[in-house]
Design an enzyme around this catalytic site. Structure first.
Site, PDB file in Angstrom:
ATOM      1  CB  SER A 146      24.548 -57.715  21.735  1.00 40.31           C
ATOM      2  OG  SER A 146      25.447 -57.376  20.714  1.00 40.31           O
ATOM      3  CG  HIS A 157      25.999 -53.716  23.867  1.00 43.63           C
ATOM      4  ND1 HIS A 157      26.757 -53.027  24.793  1.00 43.63           N
ATOM      5  CD2 HIS A 157      26.871 -54.349  23.053  1.00 43.63           C
ATOM      6  CE1 HIS A 157      28.043 -53.238  24.542  1.00 43.63           C
ATOM      7  NE2 HIS A 157      28.143 -54.042  23.482  1.00 43.63           N
ATOM      8  CG  ASP A 181      28.716 -54.836  19.885  1.00 43.57           C
ATOM      9  OD1 ASP A 181      29.334 -54.326  20.835  1.00 43.57           O
ATOM     10  OD2 ASP A 181      28.071 -55.897  19.986  1.00 43.57           O
ATOM     11  CG  MET A 199      32.620 -54.386  15.536  1.00 44.15           C
ATOM     12  SD  MET A 199      32.413 -56.142  15.269  1.00 44.15           S
ATOM     13  CE  MET A 199      31.711 -56.632  16.850  1.00 44.15           C
ATOM     14  CG  HIS A 241      31.358 -51.971  22.747  1.00 45.52           C
ATOM     15  ND1 HIS A 241      31.405 -53.348  22.806  1.00 45.52           N
ATOM     16  CD2 HIS A 241      32.628 -51.567  22.975  1.00 45.52           C
ATOM     17  CE1 HIS A 241      32.639 -53.748  23.041  1.00 45.52           C
ATOM     18  NE2 HIS A 241      33.408 -52.677  23.142  1.00 45.52           N
ATOM     19  CG  MET A 270      34.654 -52.959  19.888  1.00 47.04           C
ATOM     20  SD  MET A 270      33.766 -54.515  19.661  1.00 47.04           S
ATOM     21  CE  MET A 270      32.117 -53.892  19.469  1.00 47.04           C
ATOM     22  CG  MET A 289      35.849 -56.052  25.643  1.00 48.63           C
ATOM     23  SD  MET A 289      34.132 -56.002  25.091  1.00 48.63           S
ATOM     24  CE  MET A 289      34.042 -57.444  24.024  1.00 48.63           C
ATOM     25  CG  ASP A 303      30.151 -56.880  25.103  1.00 48.17           C
ATOM     26  OD1 ASP A 303      29.397 -57.785  24.719  1.00 48.17           O
ATOM     27  OD2 ASP A 303      30.522 -55.933  24.383  1.00 48.17           O
TER      28      ASP A 303
HETATM   29  C1  DX5 Z   1      31.810 -58.597  20.748  1.00 49.65           C
HETATM   30  C2  DX5 Z   1      30.677 -57.627  21.044  1.00 49.65           C
HETATM   31  C3  DX5 Z   1      29.586 -58.168  21.878  1.00 49.65           C
HETATM   32  C4  DX5 Z   1      28.800 -59.292  21.270  1.00 49.65           C
HETATM   33  C5  DX5 Z   1      28.227 -60.105  22.363  1.00 49.65           C
HETATM   34  O1  DX5 Z   1      32.855 -57.909  20.151  1.00 49.65           O
HETATM   35  O2  DX5 Z   1      31.199 -56.492  21.702  1.00 49.65           O
HETATM   36  O3  DX5 Z   1      28.695 -57.134  22.279  1.00 49.65           O
HETATM   37  O4  DX5 Z   1      27.765 -58.854  20.427  1.00 49.65           O
HETATM   38  O5  DX5 Z   1      27.612 -61.197  21.801  1.00 49.65           O
HETATM   39  P1  DX5 Z   1      27.539 -62.628  22.509  1.00 49.65           P
HETATM   40  O6  DX5 Z   1      26.574 -62.477  23.649  1.00 49.65           O
HETATM   41  O7  DX5 Z   1      27.018 -63.475  21.415  1.00 49.65           O
HETATM   42  O8  DX5 Z   1      28.907 -62.976  22.959  1.00 49.65           O
HETATM   43 ZN    ZN Z   2      29.846 -54.980  22.676  1.00 52.62          ZN
END
Ligand code: DX5
Ligand code: ZN
Length: 213
Positions: A6, A30, A32, A34, A63, A65, A136, A174
């Protein structure tokens, strides 16, 4: 079993070195995204992905979000996404179906994610059409949270569902994955483990070896 690193946990002040270490030991990257609306945090968008894409040979797992993910699909495809996962909670049925079709027509893999409190059944009708389910195991929005044990039942549900109907989507997990819970997660049926804070703290090679063990 695949490991997806990530980017959210990476140290952006030494991005080159981090990618060098991570590239050697993980399978996927990965990413993320947001937007400060769907989740209470803001991360990064398609332009940064375009640059990061040049720093890794790996499969890019995006991913989203964000609210209204349909609006941004093409930007992430152009930036180099190999798989785009949207949140079930962020779309209505019509846009979910349109997103699946849009991505498939462009040969981009499609995933659907469910938050911890979402009933796994809610996405059952899409399962025959998609490439990946993202379970999740924390409330989306932040790295470094504790793994929620309620994710185990969900993984089992999606694993049994795909056996029953002869489907081949992957199950990705995740949030809060570490060397203590990885084996149980995989035993439940997960194929891809996302790891952020656990991976980056200490030695990446050692951490991946412990996850895989
Ligand atoms: C949370 C993210 C994850 C996060 C995981 O909203 O979607 O991908 O980066 O990180 P760890 O492994 O630190 O929980
Ligand atoms: Zn994620």
């Amino acid at each position: 079993m695949k490991i997806a690193a990530s980017v959210l946990a990476f140290d952006f002040s030494r991005l080159n070195d981090t990618f060098k270490e991570v590239n050697e030991h993980v399978d996927w990257i990965h990413y993320d995204v947001m937007d400060g609306h769907f989740v209470p945090n803001i991360s990064f968008g398609p332009d940064i992905l375009k640059d990061l894409k040049t720093m890794t040979p790996h499969f890019i797992d995006v991913h989203l979000m964000i609210e209204d993910p349909k609006k941004y699909l093409d930007r992430f495809i152009e930036a180099g996404a190999d798989l785009i996962t949207i949140h079930h909670e962020a779309v209505d049925q019509k846009s979910c179906q349109e997103i699946i079709t849009h991505l498939k027509e462009r040969n981009i893999k499609v995933g659907i994610s469910v938050k911890p409190n979402t009933d796994p059944l809610e996405i059952a009708k899409y399962l025959p059409e998609i490439d990946l389910v993202l379970v999740m195991s924390v409330e989306p929005g932040f790295g470094g949270q504790q793994f929620l044990a309620s994710a185990y039942d969900k993984i089992v549900y999606y694993d049994e569902f795909r056996r029953e109907y002869g489907l081949d989507y992957l199950i990705e997990v995740d949030g809060g994955v570490n060397d203590k819970n990885a084996s149980s997660i995989v035993e439940c049926g997960a194929d891809v483990l996302v790891t952020g804070s656990y991976l980056i703290k200490g030695d990446v090679k050692e951490n991946v070896a412990k996850l895989k063990a």
